[in-house]
Design an enzyme around this catalytic site. Structure first.
Site, PDB file in Angstrom:
ATOM      1  N   ASP A 138       1.829   7.287   9.901  1.00 34.55           N
ATOM      2  CA  ASP A 138       1.164   6.180   9.217  1.00 34.55           C
ATOM      3  C   ASP A 138       2.102   4.970   9.173  1.00 34.55           C
ATOM      4  O   ASP A 138       3.219   5.070   8.658  1.00 34.55           O
ATOM      5  CB  ASP A 138       0.764   6.616   7.806  1.00 34.55           C
ATOM      6  CG  ASP A 138      -0.342   5.750   7.235  1.00 34.55           C
ATOM      7  OD1 ASP A 138      -1.019   5.041   8.009  1.00 34.55           O
ATOM      8  OD2 ASP A 138      -0.548   5.781   6.012  1.00 34.55           O
ATOM      9  N   HIS A 145      -0.400  -6.373   2.352  1.00 35.64           N
ATOM     10  CA  HIS A 145      -0.366  -5.126   1.586  1.00 35.64           C
ATOM     11  C   HIS A 145       1.065  -4.796   1.161  1.00 35.64           C
ATOM     12  O   HIS A 145       1.325  -4.466  -0.002  1.00 35.64           O
ATOM     13  CB  HIS A 145      -0.949  -3.991   2.427  1.00 35.64           C
ATOM     14  CG  HIS A 145      -0.791  -2.623   1.820  1.00 35.64           C
ATOM     15  ND1 HIS A 145      -1.514  -2.223   0.714  1.00 35.64           N
ATOM     16  CD2 HIS A 145       0.012  -1.569   2.150  1.00 35.64           C
ATOM     17  CE1 HIS A 145      -1.166  -0.979   0.396  1.00 35.64           C
ATOM     18  NE2 HIS A 145      -0.242  -0.567   1.253  1.00 35.64           N
ATOM     19  N   GLU A 210      -7.224   3.849   0.875  1.00 32.33           N
ATOM     20  CA  GLU A 210      -6.538   2.826   1.656  1.00 32.33           C
ATOM     21  C   GLU A 210      -7.350   2.582   2.924  1.00 32.33           C
ATOM     22  O   GLU A 210      -7.641   3.511   3.674  1.00 32.33           O
ATOM     23  CB  GLU A 210      -5.090   3.219   1.999  1.00 32.33           C
ATOM     24  CG  GLU A 210      -4.185   3.189   0.761  1.00 32.33           C
ATOM     25  CD  GLU A 210      -2.684   3.196   1.074  1.00 32.33           C
ATOM     26  OE1 GLU A 210      -1.907   2.707   0.232  1.00 32.33           O
ATOM     27  OE2 GLU A 210      -2.295   3.693   2.143  1.00 32.33           O
ATOM     28  N   GLU A 212      -7.760   1.645   6.470  1.00 33.23           N
ATOM     29  CA  GLU A 212      -6.879   1.595   7.642  1.00 33.23           C
ATOM     30  C   GLU A 212      -7.668   1.745   8.937  1.00 33.23           C
ATOM     31  O   GLU A 212      -8.798   2.231   8.952  1.00 33.23           O
ATOM     32  CB  GLU A 212      -5.838   2.745   7.573  1.00 33.23           C
ATOM     33  CG  GLU A 212      -4.966   2.713   6.339  1.00 33.23           C
ATOM     34  CD  GLU A 212      -3.690   3.547   6.468  1.00 33.23           C
ATOM     35  OE1 GLU A 212      -3.325   3.916   7.607  1.00 33.23           O
ATOM     36  OE2 GLU A 212      -3.079   3.824   5.418  1.00 33.23           O
ATOM     37  N   ASP A 244      -6.689   6.568   4.009  1.00 36.28           N
ATOM     38  CA  ASP A 244      -5.466   7.261   3.585  1.00 36.28           C
ATOM     39  C   ASP A 244      -5.494   7.370   2.057  1.00 36.28           C
ATOM     40  O   ASP A 244      -4.821   6.639   1.342  1.00 36.28           O
ATOM     41  CB  ASP A 244      -4.276   6.420   4.077  1.00 36.28           C
ATOM     42  CG  ASP A 244      -2.941   6.955   3.590  1.00 36.28           C
ATOM     43  OD1 ASP A 244      -2.829   8.161   3.369  1.00 36.28           O
ATOM     44  OD2 ASP A 244      -2.007   6.133   3.444  1.00 36.28           O
ATOM     45  N   ARG A 248      -1.720   7.259  -6.813  1.00 38.19           N
ATOM     46  CA  ARG A 248      -0.648   6.305  -7.119  1.00 38.19           C
ATOM     47  C   ARG A 248       0.329   6.815  -8.173  1.00 38.19           C
ATOM     48  O   ARG A 248       1.510   6.462  -8.152  1.00 38.19           O
ATOM     49  CB  ARG A 248      -1.251   4.978  -7.594  1.00 38.19           C
ATOM     50  CG  ARG A 248      -2.205   4.339  -6.618  1.00 38.19           C
ATOM     51  CD  ARG A 248      -1.534   4.038  -5.294  1.00 38.19           C
ATOM     52  NE  ARG A 248      -2.477   3.402  -4.376  1.00 38.19           N
ATOM     53  CZ  ARG A 248      -2.204   3.202  -3.089  1.00 38.19           C
ATOM     54  NH1 ARG A 248      -1.049   3.591  -2.565  1.00 38.19           N
ATOM     55  NH2 ARG A 248      -3.097   2.638  -2.319  1.00 38.19           N
ATOM     56  N   GLN A 251       2.527   9.340  -6.472  1.00 36.67           N
ATOM     57  CA  GLN A 251       3.386   8.592  -5.546  1.00 36.67           C
ATOM     58  C   GLN A 251       4.558   7.915  -6.265  1.00 36.67           C
ATOM     59  O   GLN A 251       5.704   7.991  -5.810  1.00 36.67           O
ATOM     60  CB  GLN A 251       2.532   7.548  -4.821  1.00 36.67           C
ATOM     61  CG  GLN A 251       3.248   6.799  -3.706  1.00 36.67           C
ATOM     62  CD  GLN A 251       2.306   5.858  -2.933  1.00 36.67           C
ATOM     63  OE1 GLN A 251       1.108   5.815  -3.182  1.00 36.67           O
ATOM     64  NE2 GLN A 251       2.864   5.118  -1.986  1.00 36.67           N
ATOM     65  N   LYS A 264      -0.237  11.793  -0.790  1.00 29.57           N
ATOM     66  CA  LYS A 264      -1.049  11.422   0.373  1.00 29.57           C
ATOM     67  C   LYS A 264      -1.605  12.628   1.124  1.00 29.57           C
ATOM     68  O   LYS A 264      -2.639  12.518   1.780  1.00 29.57           O
ATOM     69  CB  LYS A 264      -0.172  10.653   1.374  1.00 29.57           C
ATOM     70  CG  LYS A 264       0.504   9.401   0.836  1.00 29.57           C
ATOM     71  CD  LYS A 264      -0.361   8.188   1.033  1.00 29.57           C
ATOM     72  CE  LYS A 264       0.431   6.897   0.831  1.00 29.57           C
ATOM     73  NZ  LYS A 264      -0.421   5.721   1.100  1.00 29.57           N
ATOM     74  N   THR A 268      -7.038  13.067   4.263  1.00 27.51           N
ATOM     75  CA  THR A 268      -7.156  11.820   5.018  1.00 27.51           C
ATOM     76  C   THR A 268      -8.497  11.898   5.730  1.00 27.51           C
ATOM     77  O   THR A 268      -8.825  12.933   6.316  1.00 27.51           O
ATOM     78  CB  THR A 268      -6.014  11.678   6.043  1.00 27.51           C
ATOM     79  OG1 THR A 268      -4.767  11.717   5.347  1.00 27.51           O
ATOM     80  CG2 THR A 268      -6.125  10.380   6.822  1.00 27.51           C
ATOM     81  N   GLU A 384      -4.253  -2.878  -5.254  1.00 27.81           N
ATOM     82  CA  GLU A 384      -4.129  -4.325  -5.108  1.00 27.81           C
ATOM     83  C   GLU A 384      -5.292  -5.066  -5.780  1.00 27.81           C
ATOM     84  O   GLU A 384      -5.082  -6.056  -6.476  1.00 27.81           O
ATOM     85  CB  GLU A 384      -4.090  -4.695  -3.612  1.00 27.81           C
ATOM     86  CG  GLU A 384      -2.861  -4.173  -2.899  1.00 27.81           C
ATOM     87  CD  GLU A 384      -3.102  -4.067  -1.398  1.00 27.81           C
ATOM     88  OE1 GLU A 384      -2.921  -5.075  -0.703  1.00 27.81           O
ATOM     89  OE2 GLU A 384      -3.480  -2.961  -0.925  1.00 27.81           O
TER      90      GLU A 384
END
Lengths: 438, 438
Positions: A138, A145, A210, A212, A244, A248, A251, A264, A268, A384
């Protein structure tokens, strides 16, 4: 890089009528690849090519013997339960098969009557992973970002000094990648309570998506060899959408010093269809650096990357809560962006990955990293969009979200559009968050 | 966890005489598994079990039909080119086959005359990877290593606050793992010159080894399920030696914020033989935390882990420079350590990895992280042994090393020894650094 040819001709129409509708993802100019079995069956999976709302079962096409020469050889490699063998054949084989199928699917093709036997509705298919994914990497190619997330994790030091020099990436987990529509349970994990010094164990309370782009490697490179930037795209089979999923809170506690792990690797999600680089040829855009930024180091620099290295894939995230689903409200779009904003291109990712001799293998998957655009509403994650959970997102029914709740369904979509070309779509990558397994 | 049984009896001898010598790695009490073909042949690889300086070709053993029942079924799963199918069968099958082979190899076994047809010298074998490794995860279980390296990268903050709570790990690259004796070229990479602000591209000047134990997953867990700590070892097939080659200069520049990538993924070397947990039963040791350290969270705590969670695998790194090789000097031992010093056990690694529902698959490989012991001379990397390259290591011939030079050969060895048990060895994981490919 692929030249425009008659397979991209906007005037081209198919005898499969659903392919000719204006806002359809899979016109005859696209012809993306997937692997499927009939829904509810225990059949062996095999390759397919999308056309409108239908798809060609490539095992049946092979049995019909309508193709000849290199296209027939390539077709045979699509009859197994993964596309790895086809991917390994390289760009010549991919192009030969796409061109041959394009000819067969055109209005007036003499192959039409035979090929009807290979046609089925996409709605009747159950998709599986298009390839056996040996390794998944990844990247982190959106500077918007990286800056926004960096500000939340390291307010005094948002963008690290290596970002503008290194296409930053980490290895992800291949075993938990699933194709669209595989729901998954909210992950459990170690979480450090705000202001606390000892972690607790519980379901993630800050579960995020996420947005992607996924990049499937076609032909690989041998261990110990590099991939010159000029030839990087020859190693790329095609693109898909990739979510993804990220916890949080897990993480934030685990990621130092070796990077994300359990935050993560629980799930996926990718879209089933892989859109080939050849189909994307009309949507290539120049790539450049903002004034004042360092130029890429020589091993990452090439005229063709500057001229056409970008790909204008428009991207969208939509959210459908359980309440919305109960009312039959469609998913609500919460962000739009484009892959054209990426600070590093597909070619940069491939060449950098192999610069130390690391071998890429057919079927390997690269993630682009979250594709946030320059504007705040173009953010590719809830982290975000909600400023780290401080500013809830308000949905049309008044419901609010900082992070995902159980029952939330996230739908990623992507497409390419421009004047003078037919719209090319990616379909969708969707999945629903289930309650944590206790 | 495996109980001691007659396969561990120190009095047991084999009709294969080389297995009865005192300092031999592969007595009849061991019986580790590998995959091989005859050196220089193009034969299909198949499974083998080591006995002294010889080994049994398991395809030939299968053809001889000397085993019956579940052992015969397990044996059949060892006749293909990887052990994944055998690993997936679970602990009952592994134990049945090991016990049956132990019986056949004992002095006086009626199977001896037939089995001689399956015996060949290890020196005549070319080893390949014992399993198809779908995913490779590298842990960080030595607190001595984490502290020493942390001090070099972050002098003010050596051990991060999560270390004593989280078995920290990251995903590594599966495609570039090779078995012992595969040499590799020094990697190229982006390197930030000391005091500089712009990176240069060149061969790594700070190439290092890392002394690790590899852990092969046997039976997996389904995506979305967890592995209770009490049952974690049932998922472990066995252990090998692992060298996580590391380019420190590339690592220092690239690793933030997502962890090591090109600094590690150019090569990983493992020993060919996998020593089963059953063979290691006599060498289990209690595991505990230093006084004052936090106890493991409940999901990582179990009486049997405290009682016997550790494994006393003694580990050694030896270095042989090109000059030493020219003089036929043997590799010189530069560090010794033991896996018993690990802050987290094998069971902790497995249970933590799956706590979020991440699926482990048969043949997946876990690395223990560099196994540095408490004393400075027990450091498992040159980074630590030379204080970050500031204090060169002096070899017996007066040659000096901070990091590895081209032509240097690194040999990892491991073995278990204690009073009242027969010594069990791991063989070696060795490879030579070749000049960077320009």
């Amino acid at each position: 890089m692929y030249a425009l040819d008659d397979t991209h001709d906007p005037a081209l129409e198919s005898w499969v009528e659903s392919a000719n509708r204006p806002c359809n993802d899979f016109p005859i100019q696209n012809l993306p690849f997937a692997v499927f079995r009939r829904a509810g069956s225990a059949e062996a999976p095999r390759g397919a090519v999308a056309i409108g709302e239908q798809m060609l079962d490539l095992r049946v096409v092979h049995e019909l013997r309508v193709l000849r020469g290199s296209a027939a050889d390539a077709l045979e490699a699509c009859t197994g339960s993964t596309l790895n063998a086809f991917m390994a054949m390289g760009a010549g084989a991919w192009s030969a098969l796409r061109k041959a199928l394009s000819a067969c699917l055109r209005r007036g093709s003499p192959a039409a009557s035979a090929l009807r036997a290979a046609l089925l509705d996409q709605a009747d298919a159950e998709f599986v992973l298009p390839a056996y994914i040996g390794d998944y990497t990844d990247f982190y190619t959106s500077i918007h970002h990286a800056t926004a997330v960096g500000r939340l994790f390291r307010p005094d030091n948002p963008l690290l000094p290596n970002y503008k020099w290194v296409p930053v990436a980490y290895h992800g987990r291949a075993s938990s990648i699933r194709v669209s529509e595989h729901s998954f349970a909210r992950p459990m994990g170690q979480i450090l309570p705000a202001g606390g010094v000892e972690p607790v164990v519980g379901p993630s309370a800050r579960l995020d998506y996420e947005l992607e782009v996924g990049i499937f490697i076609g032909a690989g490179n041998a261990l110990g060899t590099r991939v010159p930037i000029e030839r990087a795209e020859e190693h790329v089979f095609g693109l898909c959408l990739l979510n993804d999923w990220s916890a949080r809170d897990i993480q934030a506690w685990e990621y130092q010093p070796l990077g994300p792990f359990l935050a993560k690797n629980f799930a996926t999600t990718i879209s089933p269809w892989i859109v080939t680089l050849e189909a994307l040829a009309p949507f290539r855009v120049p790539w450049s650096r903002p004034a004042g930024d360092p130029q890429p180091l020589p091993y990452l620099d090439a005229p063709q990357v500057r001229a056409r290295g970008g790909i204008d894939v428009q991207l969208e995230v939509a959210l459908q809560t359980q309440a919305m689903r109960a009312r039959h409200d469609p998913p609500h779009t919460i962000a739009r962006s484009s892959f054209r904003h990426a600070y590093w291109t597909v070619a940069h990712m491939v060449t950098h990955h192999a610069m130390n001799g690391c071998n890429l293998e057919p079927g390997d998957l690269l993630g682009s990293g979250t594709q946030s655009g320059p504007a705040p509403e173009e953010a590719g994650s809830l982290l975000e969009l909600t400023a780290g959970g401080r500013q809830p997102l308000v949905l049309p029914d008044g419901d609010r979200r900082t992070f995902l709740l159980d029952g939330d369904r996230v739908v990623l979509r992507g497409w390419c559009e421009r004047d003078g070309a037919v719209r090319i779509g990616f379909g969708k990558a969707a999945a629903t968050v289930l309650p944590a397994a206790r």
